[in-house]
Design an enzyme around this catalytic site. Structure first.
Site, PDB file in Angstrom:
ATOM      1  N   SER A  66     -15.521  -8.220  -9.334  1.00 24.19           N
ATOM      2  CA  SER A  66     -14.944  -7.265  -8.389  1.00 24.19           C
ATOM      3  C   SER A  66     -14.077  -7.947  -7.332  1.00 24.19           C
ATOM      4  O   SER A  66     -13.071  -7.388  -6.901  1.00 24.19           O
ATOM      5  CB  SER A  66     -16.050  -6.445  -7.722  1.00 24.19           C
ATOM      6  OG  SER A  66     -16.652  -5.593  -8.673  1.00 24.19           O
ATOM      7  N   PHE A  67     -14.458  -9.148  -6.934  1.00 23.94           N
ATOM      8  CA  PHE A  67     -13.665  -9.865  -5.936  1.00 23.94           C
ATOM      9  C   PHE A  67     -12.226 -10.064  -6.409  1.00 23.94           C
ATOM     10  O   PHE A  67     -11.288 -10.007  -5.619  1.00 23.94           O
ATOM     11  CB  PHE A  67     -14.316 -11.217  -5.612  1.00 23.94           C
ATOM     12  CG  PHE A  67     -13.649 -11.946  -4.489  1.00 23.94           C
ATOM     13  CD1 PHE A  67     -13.921 -11.619  -3.172  1.00 23.94           C
ATOM     14  CD2 PHE A  67     -12.738 -12.963  -4.748  1.00 23.94           C
ATOM     15  CE1 PHE A  67     -13.295 -12.290  -2.122  1.00 23.94           C
ATOM     16  CE2 PHE A  67     -12.112 -13.644  -3.713  1.00 23.94           C
ATOM     17  CZ  PHE A  67     -12.384 -13.301  -2.397  1.00 23.94           C
ATOM     18  N   GLU A  68     -12.031 -10.255  -7.708  1.00 22.58           N
ATOM     19  CA  GLU A  68     -10.702 -10.507  -8.265  1.00 22.58           C
ATOM     20  C   GLU A  68      -9.887  -9.238  -8.510  1.00 22.58           C
ATOM     21  O   GLU A  68      -8.724  -9.309  -8.908  1.00 22.58           O
ATOM     22  CB  GLU A  68     -10.828 -11.300  -9.572  1.00 22.58           C
ATOM     23  CG  GLU A  68     -11.296 -12.733  -9.364  1.00 22.58           C
ATOM     24  CD  GLU A  68     -12.799 -12.858  -9.119  1.00 22.58           C
ATOM     25  OE1 GLU A  68     -13.203 -13.859  -8.493  1.00 22.58           O
ATOM     26  OE2 GLU A  68     -13.564 -11.961  -9.538  1.00 22.58           O
ATOM     27  N   CYS A  90     -18.214  -3.128 -10.053  1.00 21.66           N
ATOM     28  CA  CYS A  90     -19.576  -2.774  -9.659  1.00 21.66           C
ATOM     29  C   CYS A  90     -20.218  -3.969  -8.964  1.00 21.66           C
ATOM     30  O   CYS A  90     -20.296  -5.054  -9.540  1.00 21.66           O
ATOM     31  CB  CYS A  90     -20.385  -2.367 -10.891  1.00 21.66           C
ATOM     32  SG  CYS A  90     -22.105  -1.968 -10.526  1.00 21.66           S
ATOM     33  N   GLU A  95     -30.453 -10.294  -3.208  1.00 20.74           N
ATOM     34  CA  GLU A  95     -31.327 -10.771  -2.143  1.00 20.74           C
ATOM     35  C   GLU A  95     -30.579 -11.451  -1.007  1.00 20.74           C
ATOM     36  O   GLU A  95     -31.178 -11.780   0.016  1.00 20.74           O
ATOM     37  CB  GLU A  95     -32.352 -11.737  -2.733  1.00 20.74           C
ATOM     38  CG  GLU A  95     -33.288 -11.067  -3.712  1.00 20.74           C
ATOM     39  CD  GLU A  95     -34.284 -12.046  -4.320  1.00 20.74           C
ATOM     40  OE1 GLU A  95     -34.319 -13.216  -3.906  1.00 20.74           O
ATOM     41  OE2 GLU A  95     -35.023 -11.621  -5.221  1.00 20.74           O
ATOM     42  N   HIS A  98     -24.355 -11.930   0.137  1.00 20.50           N
ATOM     43  CA  HIS A  98     -23.180 -12.005  -0.724  1.00 20.50           C
ATOM     44  C   HIS A  98     -22.610 -10.607  -0.991  1.00 20.50           C
ATOM     45  O   HIS A  98     -21.399 -10.401  -0.970  1.00 20.50           O
ATOM     46  CB  HIS A  98     -23.572 -12.693  -2.038  1.00 20.50           C
ATOM     47  CG  HIS A  98     -22.461 -12.861  -3.007  1.00 20.50           C
ATOM     48  ND1 HIS A  98     -21.460 -13.785  -2.843  1.00 20.50           N
ATOM     49  CD2 HIS A  98     -22.190 -12.200  -4.165  1.00 20.50           C
ATOM     50  CE1 HIS A  98     -20.611 -13.699  -3.862  1.00 20.50           C
ATOM     51  NE2 HIS A  98     -21.039 -12.749  -4.683  1.00 20.50           N
ATOM     52  N   PHE A 123      -9.753   2.649  -5.218  1.00 20.11           N
ATOM     53  CA  PHE A 123     -11.034   1.955  -5.106  1.00 20.11           C
ATOM     54  C   PHE A 123     -12.058   2.660  -5.986  1.00 20.11           C
ATOM     55  O   PHE A 123     -12.675   3.645  -5.591  1.00 20.11           O
ATOM     56  CB  PHE A 123     -11.484   1.966  -3.639  1.00 20.11           C
ATOM     57  CG  PHE A 123     -12.739   1.187  -3.365  1.00 20.11           C
ATOM     58  CD1 PHE A 123     -12.675  -0.173  -3.124  1.00 20.11           C
ATOM     59  CD2 PHE A 123     -13.971   1.807  -3.315  1.00 20.11           C
ATOM     60  CE1 PHE A 123     -13.823  -0.904  -2.844  1.00 20.11           C
ATOM     61  CE2 PHE A 123     -15.129   1.094  -3.036  1.00 20.11           C
ATOM     62  CZ  PHE A 123     -15.051  -0.264  -2.802  1.00 20.11           C
TER      63      PHE A 123
END
Length: 162
Positions: A66-68, A90, A95, A98, A123
């Site tokens: 997703s970051f890309e 997604c 935990e 991040h 989005f």
């Protein structure tokens, strides 16, 4: 929460959806959480076709996560003549913090690409607490965010062209 009782992808009575015919779309899909993102992709692609887009006017590109999505959308708009980009991904809470950093970066990045290019960049990223919530929003009881993202792209392209 109202979402618990509603299929968010039910457009049957709430809105009119314009034709997608004649417009070109890019779909950027994250590989991470592929079970979910593939379901989002299939729904987005099917919805574009359903509303009149031609298969040859839908260009699909896969990115690692997703970051890309942001850089994928940027590259497509820089190098192709497209009317809108749909970003599908997604991110599921883990935990560590991040999750927060990725969700924030992706949301801001997608907005920035849209503003920079004056084009709709949608989005379609699920940001859920767990796997079940993602499944519920990728074709489960809450509909499919891919479908919603495609409808949003069609509506925004129509707005842009008016």
């Amino acid at each position: 929460m109202a979402t618990q009782l509603k299929n968010l992808s039910d457009f049957s009575s709430a809105t009119e959806i314009p034709s997608a015919a004649g417009y070109s779309f890019g779909i950027v899909v994250a590989e991470w959480n592929a079970e979910i993102t593939n379901a989002l992709y299939k729904a987005a692609y099917s919805s574009l076709i359903k509303y009149g887009a031609h298969a040859g006017d839908i260009h699909t590109y896969v990115v690692p996560g997703s970051f890309e999505l942001t850089s994928g959308a940027e590259l497509l708009l820089k190098n192709m003549k497209l009317d809108a980009i749909i970003c599908l991904g997604c991110v599921i809470q883990g935990e560590t913090r991040h999750f927060d950093f990725i969700c924030n970066a992706v949301a801001n990045g997608i907005s920035n690409v849209a503003i920079k290019h004056s084009k709709p960049v949608i989005f379609g990223v699920l940001t859920t607490d767990n796997q079940q919530q993602a499944i519920d929003r990728a074709g489960g009881r809450h509909g499919n965010k891919g479908d919603e993202a495609a409808v949003t792209a069609v509506k925004m392209v129509n707005l842009l062209k008016q």
